[in-house]
Design an enzyme around this catalytic site. Structure first.
Site, PDB file in Angstrom:
ATOM      1  N   LYS A   1       0.833  -1.208   0.000  1.00 52.72           N
ATOM      2  CA  LYS A   1       0.000   0.000   0.000  1.00 52.72           C
ATOM      3  C   LYS A   1       0.862   1.250   0.000  1.00 52.72           C
ATOM      4  O   LYS A   1       0.476   2.261  -0.581  1.00 52.72           O
ATOM      5  CB  LYS A   1      -0.943   0.003   1.208  1.00 52.72           C
ATOM      6  CG  LYS A   1      -2.100  -0.966   1.062  1.00 52.72           C
ATOM      7  CD  LYS A   1      -3.214  -0.640   2.035  1.00 52.72           C
ATOM      8  CE  LYS A   1      -4.350  -1.636   1.945  1.00 52.72           C
ATOM      9  NZ  LYS A   1      -5.366  -1.455   2.964  1.00 52.72           N
TER      10      LYS A   1
ATOM     11  N   LYS B   1      -3.977 -10.881  -6.657  1.00 53.23           N
ATOM     12  CA  LYS B   1      -5.262 -11.183  -6.009  1.00 53.23           C
ATOM     13  C   LYS B   1      -6.367 -10.253  -6.513  1.00 53.23           C
ATOM     14  O   LYS B   1      -6.096  -9.115  -6.913  1.00 53.23           O
ATOM     15  CB  LYS B   1      -5.124 -11.115  -4.491  1.00 53.23           C
ATOM     16  CG  LYS B   1      -5.180  -9.756  -3.931  1.00 53.23           C
ATOM     17  CD  LYS B   1      -5.459  -9.761  -2.422  1.00 53.23           C
ATOM     18  CE  LYS B   1      -5.611  -8.309  -2.040  1.00 53.23           C
ATOM     19  NZ  LYS B   1      -6.178  -7.943  -0.833  1.00 53.23           N
TER      20      LYS B   1
ATOM     21  N   LYS C   1     -10.624  -4.933  -4.376  1.00 56.30           N
ATOM     22  CA  LYS C   1     -11.650  -3.889  -4.484  1.00 56.30           C
ATOM     23  C   LYS C   1     -11.129  -2.656  -5.194  1.00 56.30           C
ATOM     24  O   LYS C   1     -11.892  -1.903  -5.753  1.00 56.30           O
ATOM     25  CB  LYS C   1     -12.022  -3.422  -3.074  1.00 56.30           C
ATOM     26  CG  LYS C   1     -12.893  -4.312  -2.291  1.00 56.30           C
ATOM     27  CD  LYS C   1     -13.091  -3.627  -0.939  1.00 56.30           C
ATOM     28  CE  LYS C   1     -13.663  -4.561   0.087  1.00 56.30           C
ATOM     29  NZ  LYS C   1     -13.365  -4.095   1.439  1.00 56.30           N
TER      30      LYS C   1
HETATM   31  P1  AMP Z   1     -10.721  -6.217   2.295  1.00 59.67           P
HETATM   32  O1  AMP Z   1     -11.384  -6.380   0.977  1.00 59.67           O
HETATM   33  O2  AMP Z   1      -9.286  -5.856   2.187  1.00 59.67           O
HETATM   34  O3  AMP Z   1     -11.485  -5.376   3.301  1.00 59.67           O
HETATM   35  O4  AMP Z   1     -10.710  -7.663   2.927  1.00 59.67           O
HETATM   36  C1  AMP Z   1     -11.788  -8.256   3.614  1.00 59.67           C
HETATM   37  C2  AMP Z   1     -11.522  -9.723   3.795  1.00 59.67           C
HETATM   38  O5  AMP Z   1     -11.552 -10.377   2.526  1.00 59.67           O
HETATM   39  C3  AMP Z   1     -10.147 -10.049   4.397  1.00 59.67           C
HETATM   40  O6  AMP Z   1     -10.274 -11.143   5.285  1.00 59.67           O
HETATM   41  C4  AMP Z   1      -9.311 -10.420   3.195  1.00 59.67           C
HETATM   42  O7  AMP Z   1      -8.285 -11.331   3.514  1.00 59.67           O
HETATM   43  C5  AMP Z   1     -10.335 -11.068   2.290  1.00 59.67           C
HETATM   44  N1  AMP Z   1     -10.001 -10.917   0.871  1.00 59.67           N
HETATM   45  C6  AMP Z   1      -9.832  -9.766   0.177  1.00 59.67           C
HETATM   46  N2  AMP Z   1      -9.530 -10.015  -1.108  1.00 59.67           N
HETATM   47  C7  AMP Z   1      -9.505 -11.365  -1.237  1.00 59.67           C
HETATM   48  C8  AMP Z   1      -9.246 -12.256  -2.325  1.00 59.67           C
HETATM   49  N3  AMP Z   1      -8.957 -11.813  -3.541  1.00 59.67           N
HETATM   50  N4  AMP Z   1      -9.293 -13.591  -2.081  1.00 59.67           N
HETATM   51  C9  AMP Z   1      -9.583 -14.055  -0.865  1.00 59.67           C
HETATM   52  N5  AMP Z   1      -9.834 -13.273   0.196  1.00 59.67           N
HETATM   53  C10 AMP Z   1      -9.805 -11.945   0.026  1.00 59.67           C
END
Ligand code: AMP
Ligand code: TRP
Length: 324
Positions: free
Chosen positions: A110, A192, A195
């Site tokens: 980041k 990965k 968002k």
């Molecule tokens: P975030 O989108 O960063 O708020 O992540 C929320 C949750 O989703 C966290 O537990 C991340 O580890 C999981 N997460 C985010 N992106 C992925 C992805 N591409 N694959 C699997 N888990 C994800």
């Protein structure tokens, strides 16, 4: 068991969040004491739009509910409604070496991405996350692969605190899926799904059937023609197979058998249909929930009250242990 997890109200949730994390929550809430948080204080550590933050918070809460998280079984609340999170984060900051924070993969990524805007909060982000977890004496933290390192650091912070000030915190354990802990981007399947990346790289939980079909049809596949799981040689197809097998609740082996002689095109068509079928209820439920924002507010308020009582009890112990 005590369970805690959270998602940031930034951007639109995608099938990676759902398949890797929310499905774990759905299983866990049946037999455990679960707390699911909307972590708004984490979302403001990179540039964000303050005028839509409240809307984003409600949206994530609506997604929890639309997915089947049941406020009768689980506590759902917004992080910033329980001020003890920042108090504990400050205290934990005093026992966390800066070197540990600088080593975190997500901080490195980041800070490279927002090179002109690296605030101290971005570095301290995992300490706030440790506070979220430890405040509730959490035993298990279900997350995706990318958060594993942060949960391990939270465990190390708890261990260090207990050693310095006496037994205060339970040591939390991370829980990730064996398959699907990291769902990859549709356009760059070695990265990965995220968002914050361009829209065509991910399937949002609220994409329309047309959007889903278009994105899957144009997703990156690999050379060759076999539908086989091999993340190194076939990252694109392996990612689509993972998504298929999770949606079908099948093993990867059985998923491969379903497409033993099929073309990439047939496989993609079937996957699009499946995604449309599985995601339609989300869109419908979200539309329904959008008509009763006061219901979401009520759930978040009740959740914050319940969480607050537990947070206060832990803080009383922590202050005493630290001589405050
Ligand atoms: P975030 O989108 O960063 O708020 O992540 C929320 C949750 O989703 C966290 O537990 C991340 O580890 C999981 N997460 C985010 N992106 C992925 C992805 N591409 N694959 C699997 N888990 C994800
Ligand atoms: N940092 C996590 C993410 O970006 C979200 C989060 C904040 C979290 N606090 C948490 C997850 C506590 C689990 C437990 O995905």
């Amino acid at each position: 068991m005590k369970i805690f997890s959270g998602i940031q109200p930034s951007g639109e949730l995608h099938i990676g969040n759902y398949l890797a994390v929310i499905t774990q929550w759905l299983d866990l809430q049946e037999k455990n004491d679960c707390i699911f948080c909307v972590v708004d204080w984490h979302a403001i550590t990179v540039p964000y739009n303050s005028s839509i933050l409240q809307q984003k918070i409600k949206e994530v809460a609506a997604i929890y509910l639309a997915s089947g998280i049941d406020p009768e079984k689980s506590t759902i609340f917004t992080q910033s409604a329980v001020k003890e999170h920042v108090e504990l984060a400050w205290l934990l900051n005093t026992i966390t070496p800066v070197g540990d924070l600088q080593r975190m993969t997500q901080f490195k990524e980041k800070s490279a991405k927002h090179a002109k805007n690296i605030c101290a909060g971005l570095l301290n982000y995992p300490v706030l996350m440790a506070a979220d977890i430890l405040l509730y004496q959490t035993e298990v933290v279900p997350v995706g692969q990318d958060q594993k390192q942060h949960v391990e650091l939270a465990r190390e912070i708890a261990r260090r605190f207990n050693a310095r000030f006496g037994e205060t915190f339970i040591l939390p354990k991370v829980q990730i899926m064996k398959i699907g802990a990291k769902i990859m981007s549709l356009t760059e399947p070695t990265k990965k799904m995220s968002k914050s990346d361009p829209d065509q790289s991910r399937i949002s939980l609220f994409d329309t059937p047309e959007q889903i079909k278009k994105k899957i049809a144009s997703s990156t596949t690999d050379s060759g023609h076999e539908i086989k799981y091999n993340p190194e040689e076939k990252p694109g197809i392996s990612n689509l197979l993972t998504i298929y097998s999770l949606l079908m609740e099948k093993t990867i082996k059985d998923a491969e058998k379903d497409f033993a002689n099929a073309s990439y095109q047939t496989f993609k068509q079937r996957l699009s249909e499946l995604l449309v079928e599985k995601l339609t209820p989300f869109r419908e439920k979200k539309t329904e929930l959008a008509q009763s924002p006061e219901r979401i507010e009520k759930i978040l308020k009740a959740g914050a009250e319940k969480a607050g009582i537990q947070a206060q009890a832990t803080m009383a112990k922590v202050r005493q242990a630290m001589g405050l």
